[in-house]
Enzyme design. Sequence first.
Site, PDB file in Angstrom:
ATOM      1  N   LYS A 143       0.821  -1.216   0.000  1.00 33.03           N
ATOM      2  CA  LYS A 143       0.000   0.000   0.000  1.00 33.03           C
ATOM      3  C   LYS A 143       0.849   1.257   0.000  1.00 33.03           C
ATOM      4  CE  LYS A 143      -4.546  -1.178   1.673  1.00 33.03           C
ATOM      5  NZ  LYS A 143      -5.637  -0.759   2.547  1.00 33.03           N
ATOM      6  N   LYS A 202      -4.449  -8.981  -6.522  1.00 32.54           N
ATOM      7  CA  LYS A 202      -5.698  -9.223  -5.790  1.00 32.54           C
ATOM      8  C   LYS A 202      -6.816  -8.320  -6.317  1.00 32.54           C
ATOM      9  CE  LYS A 202      -6.436  -7.452  -1.711  1.00 32.54           C
ATOM     10  NZ  LYS A 202      -6.487  -7.034  -0.311  1.00 32.54           N
ATOM     11  N   LYS A 226     -10.912  -3.096  -3.935  1.00 34.33           N
ATOM     12  CA  LYS A 226     -11.784  -1.916  -4.036  1.00 34.33           C
ATOM     13  C   LYS A 226     -11.051  -0.728  -4.601  1.00 34.33           C
ATOM     14  CE  LYS A 226     -14.179  -2.553   0.391  1.00 34.33           C
ATOM     15  NZ  LYS A 226     -13.285  -3.021   1.460  1.00 34.33           N
TER      16      LYS A 226
HETATM   17  P1  AMP Z   1     -11.009  -5.139   2.811  1.00 34.61           P
HETATM   18  O1  AMP Z   1     -11.836  -4.815   1.623  1.00 34.61           O
HETATM   19  O2  AMP Z   1      -9.549  -5.038   2.549  1.00 34.61           O
HETATM   20  O3  AMP Z   1     -11.446  -4.434   4.046  1.00 34.61           O
HETATM   21  O4  AMP Z   1     -11.261  -6.690   3.102  1.00 34.61           O
HETATM   22  C1  AMP Z   1     -12.346  -7.185   3.869  1.00 34.61           C
HETATM   23  C2  AMP Z   1     -12.377  -8.700   3.871  1.00 34.61           C
HETATM   24  O5  AMP Z   1     -12.516  -9.184   2.532  1.00 34.61           O
HETATM   25  C3  AMP Z   1     -11.100  -9.336   4.403  1.00 34.61           C
HETATM   26  O6  AMP Z   1     -11.440 -10.494   5.133  1.00 34.61           O
HETATM   27  C4  AMP Z   1     -10.318  -9.687   3.183  1.00 34.61           C
HETATM   28  O7  AMP Z   1      -9.447 -10.766   3.368  1.00 34.61           O
HETATM   29  C5  AMP Z   1     -11.443 -10.059   2.221  1.00 34.61           C
HETATM   30  N1  AMP Z   1     -11.016  -9.793   0.835  1.00 34.61           N
HETATM   31  C6  AMP Z   1     -10.786  -8.578   0.264  1.00 34.61           C
HETATM   32  N2  AMP Z   1     -10.401  -8.706  -1.019  1.00 34.61           N
HETATM   33  C7  AMP Z   1     -10.389 -10.050  -1.268  1.00 34.61           C
HETATM   34  C8  AMP Z   1     -10.079 -10.836  -2.410  1.00 34.61           C
HETATM   35  N3  AMP Z   1      -9.710 -10.266  -3.549  1.00 34.61           N
HETATM   36  N4  AMP Z   1     -10.176 -12.172  -2.303  1.00 34.61           N
HETATM   37  C9  AMP Z   1     -10.565 -12.766  -1.145  1.00 34.61           C
HETATM   38  N5  AMP Z   1     -10.866 -12.092  -0.031  1.00 34.61           N
HETATM   39  C10 AMP Z   1     -10.788 -10.744  -0.081  1.00 34.61           C
END
Ligand code: AMP
Length: 336
Positions: free
Chosen positions: A115, A198, A201
Amino acid sequence: MTTFKQRIFSGVQPSGNLTLGNYLGAIRNWVALQKSYESIFCVVDLHAITVWQDPEVLRNATREVAAGMIASGIDPKECIIFNQSQVPAHAELAWIFNCVARIGWLNRMTQFKEKAGKNREGASSGLYVYPNLMAADIMIYKATHVPVGEDQKQHLELTRDIAQKFNNDYGVDFFPIVEPLIFGEATRVMSLRDGTAKMSKSDPSENSRINLTDDRDVIAKKIRKAKTDSEPIPETLTELKDRPEAQNLINIFAALSDRTALDVCTQYGGMGFATFKNDLAELSASVLGPITEEMKKLCDERSYVDQILKEGSQKAREMSEPILKDIYNIVGFLQS
Ligand code: AMP
Ligand code: TRP
């Protein structure tokens, strides 16, 4: 005999739209677990501001993420749903953890490196200590299990190290050592444009991800455009190994249809991607469509979501306050 339910905590950042990655990697698993565990789900707004967020956009995203959780099947009557900033104990324990975690541990965190990118000097100090806040989120409820996607594994290992060091330093057996719950056929959903990155968002390319707010046509367009290679779909998993884009689409298909990746390969093996992509678009729209619709309804009913967050915050405050008191006692803070 009363049965003791173990406790799960998990969170999502309101830093943009919920993606298919959030759904398959995390939220869908929360829905499956909510009946077996005492469950706390958090919209982690304190985490989101580790990178710049426009205040009005943040407010809306917080509601939208909460709506997305409820629309996906998280039951606000069974679980606690709230936004992090409303429960001060998270930030208070995070400070203590800033003093427990070692700089060397934080230096190993790959998410910070990704990041912060090349301009590490210009990253916020919050982004650097973010994993300590994440550990505090979990430990302020003494949660025992944390369902997340694969990318959070390292942060959970750090959480375990912090809990262990706190317990050792103060000679107590206070914090549980959490277990990550990472399961399903799509624990790491990759970008539709690049099978080695990955799905996120914050990716500047809209075509890299499927948002839970996308309608049927947008989903179909993004899947049609998804990067693939020129080989046909293989019949075995070993042949998928060096084909990250193909692997990703197969995993997504498997997860959305509750089948194994091998099963999907067996069905489509030998075929090109055109039919597969059509079917995947259809499948995605049929699984996500009802969620998107419900989410829209909930977002229009602002006061309903706000009320759930308010009640959730209240419950979370009540749960966290006595635990923080015990922690202050252990640390030696004189309490008036
Ligand atoms: P975040 O959007 O970074 O707050 O992620 C929230 C949850 O979604 C966390 O448990 C992440 O591990 C999961 N997550 C986010 N992006 C992915 C992805 N591309 N594949 C699998 N899990 C994801
Ligand atoms: N760091 C997680 C992410 O970006 C979100 C998060 C914050 C979280 N606190 C948490 C996840 C506690 C699980 C438990 O995906």
